[in-house]
Motif scaffolding. Structure first.
Motif, mmCIF file in Angstrom:
data_model
loop_
_atom_site.group_PDB
_atom_site.id
_atom_site.type_symbol
_atom_site.label_atom_id
_atom_site.label_comp_id
_atom_site.label_asym_id
_atom_site.label_seq_id
_atom_site.Cartn_x
_atom_site.Cartn_y
_atom_site.Cartn_z
ATOM 1 N N GLU A 52 -24.452 20.568 58.670
ATOM 2 C CA GLU A 52 -23.708 20.764 59.908
ATOM 3 C C GLU A 52 -24.262 22.005 60.595
ATOM 4 O OE1 GLU A 52 -19.099 20.654 61.451
ATOM 5 O OE2 GLU A 52 -19.553 20.436 59.320
ATOM 6 N N TYR A 72 -24.873 17.644 63.664
ATOM 7 C CA TYR A 72 -25.518 17.499 62.364
ATOM 8 C C TYR A 72 -27.030 17.479 62.542
ATOM 9 C CZ TYR A 72 -20.824 15.999 61.162
ATOM 10 O OH TYR A 72 -19.472 15.946 61.007
ATOM 11 N N TYR A 85 -27.544 15.682 65.970
ATOM 12 C CA TYR A 85 -26.790 14.435 66.131
ATOM 13 C C TYR A 85 -25.306 14.763 66.219
ATOM 14 C CZ TYR A 85 -31.176 12.481 64.427
ATOM 15 O OH TYR A 85 -32.492 12.165 64.267
ATOM 16 N N LYS A 86 -24.606 14.075 67.115
ATOM 17 C CA LYS A 86 -23.164 14.284 67.256
ATOM 18 C C LYS A 86 -22.378 13.542 66.195
ATOM 19 C CE LYS A 86 -23.283 15.108 72.207
ATOM 20 N NZ LYS A 86 -22.823 14.665 73.519
ATOM 21 N N SER A 87 -22.909 12.411 65.757
ATOM 22 C CA SER A 87 -22.201 11.543 64.830
ATOM 23 C C SER A 87 -22.785 11.633 63.420
ATOM 24 C CB SER A 87 -22.295 10.096 65.329
ATOM 25 O OG SER A 87 -21.918 9.191 64.331
ATOM 26 N N LEU A 88 -21.913 11.787 62.439
ATOM 27 C CA LEU A 88 -22.341 11.802 61.047
ATOM 28 C C LEU A 88 -22.913 10.442 60.647
ATOM 29 C CD1 LEU A 88 -22.587 13.251 58.344
ATOM 30 C CD2 LEU A 88 -20.227 12.591 57.872
ATOM 31 N N LYS A 89 -22.336 9.368 61.136
ATOM 32 C CA LYS A 89 -22.794 8.018 60.805
ATOM 33 C C LYS A 89 -24.226 7.799 61.290
ATOM 34 C CE LYS A 89 -22.127 3.761 59.448
ATOM 35 N NZ LYS A 89 -22.088 3.433 58.052
ATOM 36 N N VAL A 90 -24.519 8.230 62.514
ATOM 37 C CA VAL A 90 -25.879 8.096 63.057
ATOM 38 C C VAL A 90 -26.857 8.925 62.227
ATOM 39 C CG1 VAL A 90 -27.344 8.605 65.055
ATOM 40 C CG2 VAL A 90 -25.119 7.537 65.389
ATOM 41 N N THR A 91 -26.447 10.127 61.855
ATOM 42 C CA THR A 91 -27.291 11.015 61.056
ATOM 43 C C THR A 91 -27.598 10.383 59.702
ATOM 44 O OG1 THR A 91 -26.154 12.860 62.115
ATOM 45 C CG2 THR A 91 -27.569 13.383 60.246
ATOM 46 N N GLU A 92 -26.602 9.763 59.085
ATOM 47 C CA GLU A 92 -26.812 9.086 57.805
ATOM 48 C C GLU A 92 -27.795 7.929 57.950
ATOM 49 O OE1 GLU A 92 -22.782 8.101 56.808
ATOM 50 O OE2 GLU A 92 -22.455 9.986 55.749
ATOM 51 N N ASN A 93 -27.700 7.175 59.048
ATOM 52 C CA ASN A 93 -28.622 6.066 59.286
ATOM 53 C C ASN A 93 -30.052 6.554 59.488
ATOM 54 O OD1 ASN A 93 -26.576 4.173 59.058
ATOM 55 N ND2 ASN A 93 -26.222 4.040 61.250
#
Length: 69
Positions: free
Chosen positions: A66, A2, A38-46
């Motif tokens: 993506e 992402y 970023y590999k993680s959607l959660k990290v990207t949102e943060n």
């Protein structure tokens, strides 16, 4: 993977800078391939939330997209 894209179609590089005690995020064109993935959607949102709250770039529109790894 992402990435974070702004309203001008540029992507967040993962770097920030401070100018006259204001914090700014650095964005680059997609073709430069120097943007942060970023590999993680959660990290990207943060990260997106942090940019919206803490940077002085006055973002009107940030989007999580993506991208290929």
């Amino acid at each position: 993977m992402y990435a974070i894209k702004n309203e001008h179609g540029d992507f967040y590089t993962g770097n920030d800078y401070i100018f006259q005690s204001e914090k700014y995020a650095i964005f680059t064109a997609f073709r430069d391939e120097k943007y942060k993935k970023y590999k993680s959607l959660k990290v990207t949102e943060n990260v997106k939330k942090r940019l919206e709250l803490s940077c002085s770039n006055s973002f009107d529109y940030l989007e999580i997209v993506e991208v290929e790894g």
